[in-house]
Design a protein around this motif. Sequence first.
Motif, PDB file in Angstrom:
ATOM      1  N   SER A  48       0.816  -1.215   0.000  1.00 13.10           N
ATOM      2  CA  SER A  48       0.000   0.000   0.000  1.00 13.10           C
ATOM      3  C   SER A  48       0.846   1.260   0.000  1.00 13.10           C
ATOM      4  N   ARG A  49       2.174   1.120  -0.129  1.00 15.03           N
ATOM      5  CA  ARG A  49       3.052   2.280  -0.029  1.00 15.03           C
ATOM      6  C   ARG A  49       2.687   3.385  -1.015  1.00 15.03           C
ATOM      7  N   SER A  50       2.347   3.020  -2.230  1.00 18.06           N
ATOM      8  CA  SER A  50       2.043   4.031  -3.249  1.00 18.06           C
ATOM      9  C   SER A  50       0.783   4.814  -2.936  1.00 18.06           C
ATOM     10  N   GLN A  51      -0.045   4.312  -2.020  1.00 18.19           N
ATOM     11  CA  GLN A  51      -1.293   4.989  -1.687  1.00 18.19           C
ATOM     12  C   GLN A  51      -1.146   5.966  -0.523  1.00 18.19           C
ATOM     13  N   VAL A  52       0.030   5.997   0.112  1.00 18.70           N
ATOM     14  CA  VAL A  52       0.275   6.894   1.234  1.00 18.70           C
ATOM     15  C   VAL A  52       1.367   7.881   0.834  1.00 18.70           C
ATOM     16  N   LYS A  53       1.086   9.192   0.968  1.00 18.25           N
ATOM     17  CA  LYS A  53       2.022  10.214   0.518  1.00 18.25           C
ATOM     18  C   LYS A  53       2.251  11.236   1.626  1.00 18.25           C
ATOM     19  N   VAL A  54       3.424  11.853   1.591  1.00 15.63           N
ATOM     20  CA  VAL A  54       3.716  12.954   2.513  1.00 15.63           C
ATOM     21  C   VAL A  54       2.677  14.055   2.294  1.00 15.63           C
ATOM     22  N   GLY A  55       2.099  14.546   3.375  1.00 16.16           N
ATOM     23  CA  GLY A  55       1.065  15.577   3.287  1.00 16.16           C
ATOM     24  C   GLY A  55      -0.343  15.037   3.403  1.00 16.16           C
ATOM     25  N   ASP A  56      -0.516  13.707   3.300  1.00 17.06           N
ATOM     26  CA  ASP A  56      -1.851  13.128   3.460  1.00 17.06           C
ATOM     27  C   ASP A  56      -2.400  13.457   4.841  1.00 17.06           C
ATOM     28  N   LYS A  57      -3.682  13.792   4.894  1.00 16.74           N
ATOM     29  CA  LYS A  57      -4.339  14.092   6.163  1.00 16.74           C
ATOM     30  C   LYS A  57      -4.769  12.788   6.838  1.00 16.74           C
ATOM     31  N   VAL A  58      -4.697  12.782   8.165  1.00 16.63           N
ATOM     32  CA  VAL A  58      -5.058  11.582   8.916  1.00 16.63           C
ATOM     33  C   VAL A  58      -5.943  11.962  10.096  1.00 16.63           C
ATOM     34  N   THR A  59      -6.626  10.961  10.616  1.00 15.60           N
ATOM     35  CA  THR A  59      -7.357  11.095  11.871  1.00 15.60           C
ATOM     36  C   THR A  59      -6.776  10.083  12.848  1.00 15.60           C
ATOM     37  N   ILE A  60      -6.347  10.574  14.016  1.00 23.88           N
ATOM     38  CA  ILE A  60      -5.732   9.731  15.040  1.00 23.88           C
ATOM     39  C   ILE A  60      -6.755   9.467  16.128  1.00 23.88           C
ATOM     40  N   THR A  61      -7.018   8.206  16.422  1.00 27.29           N
ATOM     41  CA  THR A  61      -7.913   7.840  17.520  1.00 27.29           C
ATOM     42  C   THR A  61      -7.063   7.445  18.718  1.00 27.29           C
ATOM     43  N   LEU A  62      -7.198   8.217  19.801  1.00 26.28           N
ATOM     44  CA  LEU A  62      -6.373   8.044  20.994  1.00 26.28           C
ATOM     45  C   LEU A  62      -6.913   6.932  21.881  1.00 26.28           C
ATOM     46  N   PRO A  63      -6.133   6.501  22.889  1.00 25.95           N
ATOM     47  CA  PRO A  63      -6.601   5.421  23.772  1.00 25.95           C
ATOM     48  C   PRO A  63      -7.930   5.719  24.468  1.00 25.95           C
ATOM     49  N   ASP A  64      -8.250   7.016  24.704  1.00 17.55           N
ATOM     50  CA  ASP A  64      -9.532   7.363  25.337  1.00 17.55           C
ATOM     51  C   ASP A  64     -10.648   7.522  24.313  1.00 17.55           C
ATOM     52  N   LEU A  65     -10.366   7.123  23.049  1.00 18.31           N
ATOM     53  CA  LEU A  65     -11.308   7.135  21.920  1.00 18.31           C
ATOM     54  C   LEU A  65     -11.590   8.534  21.382  1.00 18.31           C
ATOM     55  N   LYS A  66     -10.910   9.556  21.908  1.00 22.78           N
ATOM     56  CA  LYS A  66     -11.008  10.883  21.305  1.00 22.78           C
ATOM     57  C   LYS A  66     -10.178  10.898  20.022  1.00 22.78           C
TER      58      LYS A  66
END
Length: 381
Positions: free
Chosen positions: A246-264
């Motif tokens: 999947s490397r070609s599908q992930v690029k520098v600058g891509d936006k992400v959502t991080i789900t923390l241990p408290d689910l926030k």
Amino acid sequence: MNAAPASLQTEPEGRAGGGPGVKRRRPRRRTVVVVVAAVAGAGVAFAVVNPFGGDSKAKDTANGAPTGLATVTQGRLSARTSVSGTLTYLGSYRAINQVGGTFTRLPRTNRVYRQGQVVYRVDGKPVILLKGSTPLYRDLKQGMRGADVRQLNAALVAMGYAGSELSPRSTYFGWATADALEELQDDVGLEEDGELAKSQAVILPDDRIRITKVTPVAGAAASAGTEVFQASSTDRQVTVAVDATSRSQVKVGDKVTITLPDLKTTPGTVQSVGTVVRKNSSGGATINVRIRPTDPKATGSLDQAPVSVSIVTESVADALAVPVNALLALLGGGYGVEVVDPGGTRRLVPVTLGLFDNTAGTVQVTGKGLAAGQRVVVPAS
């Protein structure tokens, strides 16, 4: 309304049971769609910005199995790669002592120290933190030149001890360096001689560090070349191992959502995509991807914390989408959805598939006559 092809026509809901002069049809079975498994097998997961809601739980048995209804929605749809990761502090540094004696004060674990602060003492004499990449290998004094002098000048300017009279890029130790250094020495309790002994400072790559480990104990003998502490920067990062396919599908600058241990959740951005492939315990191959949280404070203070990350790899504006389980495999190939009109009449609409959301179970679709707000048949939950 144009009639659908004979192979796709269905009875109006009110006549499903038959009547005088109406030939009874055999109930049609809904076909289980395996397209999701095919996409997941490629190592790609997806997410949609506006997930579906409002599923009806009203059951219907016209097709021989309990069903419910879901709504066709329209909005921005984003494909995501979903992976597990680890939330940590960026960087790993080791501080080496340069003077003999006795450790009379040591830094505290998890405490943050800034450039110019005293981090520990030997025989009561302070050792300060300075930012740089070149270790102090000699005592610095007026008239010297070198990369170590340049990083001292840069540190003095950054801390506000010098102005326009001293360039942070200068490699020369002149009167301006000596004057600025005397002011710093006065603030931290060193002798104001305008010279910097290699025993008086520890050089690390950051101007703010977080102590992660202290090696000696107070009162222990100090000797040149021994480790005093380990530290990290105060910057936060998330590291994830992404399937190498999947490397070609992930690029520098891509936006992400991080789900923390408290689910926030908190947003972030891909900072780097690794090039080194590593084997994992299951025999697969992965690469490391580093992510920088947009709001580091929102990630809290946990270290080595497990998190989940959804990386946006593609987006489509104004996409029509339905739940994946609304898809029907057509006998002639391809897929369709069963639309229920306001009057209760059912019809099959062939659709072309687009982006998927394996997590929410939704998929982008296009088809003749398909519109937002229509209701489609799904298996009853």
